[in-house]
Enzyme design. Structure first.
Site, PDB file in Angstrom:
ATOM      1  N   GLU A 153      58.476  14.301  57.895  1.00 40.63           N
ATOM      2  CA  GLU A 153      58.705  14.819  56.679  1.00 40.63           C
ATOM      3  C   GLU A 153      59.192  16.110  56.531  1.00 40.63           C
ATOM      4  O   GLU A 153      58.819  17.099  56.206  1.00 40.63           O
ATOM      5  CB  GLU A 153      57.294  14.860  56.108  1.00 40.63           C
ATOM      6  CG  GLU A 153      56.794  13.305  55.959  1.00 40.63           C
ATOM      7  CD  GLU A 153      55.295  13.524  55.506  1.00 40.63           C
ATOM      8  OE1 GLU A 153      54.779  14.448  55.004  1.00 40.63           O
ATOM      9  OE2 GLU A 153      54.565  12.286  55.541  1.00 40.63           O
ATOM     10  N   GLU A 260      55.239   2.795  57.895  1.00 41.45           N
ATOM     11  CA  GLU A 260      53.734   3.171  57.451  1.00 41.45           C
ATOM     12  C   GLU A 260      53.640   2.358  56.232  1.00 41.45           C
ATOM     13  O   GLU A 260      53.049   2.920  55.204  1.00 41.45           O
ATOM     14  CB  GLU A 260      53.505   4.479  57.434  1.00 41.45           C
ATOM     15  CG  GLU A 260      53.979   5.491  58.430  1.00 41.45           C
ATOM     16  CD  GLU A 260      53.712   6.962  58.157  1.00 41.45           C
ATOM     17  OE1 GLU A 260      53.005   7.347  57.094  1.00 41.45           O
ATOM     18  OE2 GLU A 260      54.250   8.009  58.867  1.00 41.45           O
TER      19      GLU A 260
HETATM   20  O1  G3I Z   1      37.176  10.861  61.593  1.00 43.51           O
HETATM   21  C1  G3I Z   1      37.615  11.969  62.160  1.00 43.51           C
HETATM   22  C2  G3I Z   1      36.246  12.792  62.520  1.00 43.51           C
HETATM   23  O2  G3I Z   1      35.743  12.010  63.458  1.00 43.51           O
HETATM   24  C3  G3I Z   1      36.785  14.010  63.045  1.00 43.51           C
HETATM   25  O3  G3I Z   1      35.510  14.814  63.295  1.00 43.51           O
HETATM   26  C4  G3I Z   1      37.435  14.677  61.611  1.00 43.51           C
HETATM   27  C5  G3I Z   1      37.748  15.970  62.302  1.00 43.51           C
HETATM   28  O4  G3I Z   1      38.751  16.552  61.610  1.00 43.51           O
HETATM   29  O5  G3I Z   1      38.614  13.983  61.341  1.00 43.51           O
HETATM   30  C6  G3I Z   1      38.317  12.903  60.809  1.00 43.51           C
HETATM   31  O6  G3I Z   1      39.444  12.310  60.883  1.00 43.51           O
HETATM   32  C7  G3I Z   1      40.377  12.278  59.691  1.00 43.51           C
HETATM   33  C8  G3I Z   1      41.178  11.274  59.776  1.00 43.51           C
HETATM   34  O7  G3I Z   1      42.335  11.260  59.041  1.00 43.51           O
HETATM   35  C9  G3I Z   1      40.409   9.669  59.845  1.00 43.51           C
HETATM   36  O8  G3I Z   1      39.751   9.806  58.619  1.00 43.51           O
HETATM   37  C10 G3I Z   1      41.116  13.575  59.870  1.00 43.51           C
HETATM   38  O9  G3I Z   1      40.389  14.963  59.567  1.00 43.51           O
HETATM   39  C11 G3I Z   1      42.166  13.601  58.617  1.00 43.51           C
HETATM   40  O10 G3I Z   1      43.056  14.674  58.770  1.00 43.51           O
HETATM   41  C12 G3I Z   1      42.986  12.225  59.022  1.00 43.51           C
HETATM   42  O11 G3I Z   1      44.018  12.098  57.963  1.00 43.51           O
HETATM   43  C13 G3I Z   1      45.159  11.426  58.307  1.00 43.51           C
HETATM   44  C14 G3I Z   1      46.315  12.284  57.538  1.00 43.51           C
HETATM   45  O12 G3I Z   1      47.602  11.570  57.921  1.00 43.51           O
HETATM   46  C15 G3I Z   1      46.520  13.522  58.117  1.00 43.51           C
HETATM   47  O13 G3I Z   1      46.706  13.331  59.566  1.00 43.51           O
HETATM   48  C16 G3I Z   1      45.037   9.911  57.768  1.00 43.51           C
HETATM   49  O14 G3I Z   1      44.170   9.196  58.459  1.00 43.51           O
HETATM   50  C17 G3I Z   1      46.340   9.413  57.832  1.00 43.51           C
HETATM   51  O15 G3I Z   1      46.391   8.143  57.373  1.00 43.51           O
HETATM   52  C18 G3I Z   1      47.655  10.027  57.101  1.00 43.51           C
HETATM   53  O16 G3I Z   1      48.553   9.325  57.593  1.00 43.51           O
HETATM   54  C19 G3I Z   1      49.917  10.273  57.010  1.00 43.51           C
HETATM   55  C20 G3I Z   1      50.855  10.001  58.116  1.00 43.51           C
HETATM   56  O17 G3I Z   1      50.353  10.589  59.511  1.00 43.51           O
HETATM   57  C21 G3I Z   1      52.389  10.483  57.735  1.00 43.51           C
HETATM   58  N1  G3I Z   1      52.742   9.927  56.502  1.00 43.51           N
HETATM   59  C22 G3I Z   1      51.656   9.887  55.398  1.00 43.51           C
HETATM   60  C23 G3I Z   1      50.366   9.340  55.792  1.00 43.51           C
HETATM   61  C24 G3I Z   1      49.417   9.281  54.771  1.00 43.51           C
HETATM   62  O18 G3I Z   1      49.122  10.577  54.432  1.00 43.51           O
END
Ligand code: G3I
Length: 344
Positions: A153, A260
């Site tokens: 991005e 994605e």
């Molecule tokens: O589940 C964990 C938990 O165990 C942990 O203690 C906690 C600590 O921060 O985090 C939790 O994980 C979260 C994870 O999603 C699962 O729910 C993270 O906080 C959270 O930041 C993470 O968000 C991800 C996001 O990117 C940021 O990394 C999303 O799952 C993921 O689908 C999203 O994907 C992005 C791509 O990388 C880039 N393109 C856009 C896409 C959607 O936003």
């Protein structure tokens, strides 16, 4: 109106009015058996402990992209040290099941490690620490990932060029992109190195700026090996948008990763046609020269696994249905449309 839209219209009329209807249940072959290209899925470590998830992923997909475990938020500590345990666990679980791994993502403006942010005022110190950071991450998974989204991005949404208001650009200017690719290549001589972004299907000016950046990388001799278009799209994505996008992206002659995919009903303002959109994604990808068809990755296995049904994206009144399998792991009509497009 193209033939896909004609197929979808009756389905759309049935689906766009009133509360979400129960999804038609369908029977499909293993997706990876009918896809003439690697088919990936976003994954999180804890999902490997869910046998129902494992059944869907093991049956239908070849590859996983970690949703978050291979990002700085999961491994970069404040003091500049690393905790790769989450990423290592995911890579181990995936490869243990015969799934290849797509590394995602080393440099993302939303997740500049704190130890780098503290150096933005000193270009030399930042550049040295930045290079070490990229080499550390890419080097750790050398031989264990097939590719990386090296930079994710880099372009602004509104046709105003590159994202600049983040630590990487503040310290190094747009050179941060080229340097990331060079250090990643130094650490991993084999992985295919991608530049990845979103909304390229919906914003032609963004796509123009993305291509301009990719072209500048090639001219500078950067080891850019492919272009990723995330394809988080609404279920009313305009007819023809995917084909126009992939043709455009293919103009540089680099392999394309549709990286994605999710097809959001909740983000659709017009006709809700996930089947047509899924078919168009496949048709557009299959319309590329074979050497440019790097792969397609769906951003989750079952609707409930989607980021769109988590956190601030979640609509408790109307759970989204953006993926190919329902919450019971059954293929949906969108999956059937995906298969039809692959096999006709
Ligand atoms: O589940 C964990 C938990 O165990 C942990 O203690 C906690 C600590 O921060 O985090 C939790 O994980 C979260 C994870 O999603 C699962 O729910 C993270 O906080 C959270 O930041 C993470 O968000 C991800 C996001 O990117 C940021 O990394 C999303 O799952 C993921 O689908 C999203 O994907 C992005 C791509 O990388 C880039 N393109 C856009 C896409 C959607 O936003």
């Amino acid at each position: 109106m193209n033939r896909r839209a004609l197929i979808a219209a009756p389905l759309a009329l049935a689906a766009c009015s009133g509360p979400p209807v129960a999804e038609a249940q369908v029977d499909i072959p293993p997706l990876k058996s009918v896809a003439p290209f690697p088919l990936g899925v976003a994954a999180m470590t804890e999902q490997f402990d869910d046998s129902a998830w494992g059944e869907v992923v093991g049956t239908h997909f070849d590859r996983v992209t970690p949703e978050w475990e291979m990002k700085a938020e999961a491994f970069a500590r404040e003091d500049g040290t690393y905790d790769f345990s989450r990423a290592d666990r995911l890579v181990g679980r995936a490869t243990g099941r015969g799934l290849s791994v797509f590394g995602h993502t080393i440099v993302w403006y939303t997740q500049a490690p704190a130890f780098l942010q503290r150096l933005t005022g000193d270009r030399r110190a930042f550049e040295e620490a930045y290079g070490r950071y990229v080499r550390t991450v890419a080097g750790r998974y050398r031989g264990r990932v097939v590719a990386w989204d090296v930079v994710n991005e880099p372009v602004l949404d509104d046709g105003q060029g590159y994202r600049t208001r983040h630590a990487f650009h503040e310290a190094l200017g747009i050179d941060y992109v080229r340097l990331a690719f060079e250090h990643a290549r130094e650490a991993d001589p084999a992985a295919v190195l991608f530049l990845n972004d979103y909304n390229l299907e919906q914003l032609p000016k963004k796509r123009r700026d993305f291509l301009r950046l990719a072209e500048s990388l090639l001219k500078a001799g950067a080891p850019l090996g492919g272009l990723g278009t995330q394809t988080h799209v609404p279920a009313d994505l305009p007819v023809g948008a995917m084909d126009e996008t992939l043709r455009d992206l293919a103009s540089l002659g680099l392999p394309i990763h549709v990286s994605e995919v999710d097809i959001s009903a909740n983000r659709a303002r017009g006709r809700h046609e996930p089947e047509r959109v899924a078919a168009e994604i496949v048709d557009a990808f299959q319309g590329l020269p074979e050497r440019l068809r790097w792969g397609v990755t769906i951003w989750g296995a079952r609707h409930g696994d989607s980021w769109l049904n988590r956190g601030e994206e979640k609509n408790p009144l109307r759970p989204d249905r953006p993926l190919l399998f329902d919450d019971q792991g059954r293929p949906t009509s969108t999956a059937a449309a995906f298969v039809r497009a692959l096999t006709t």
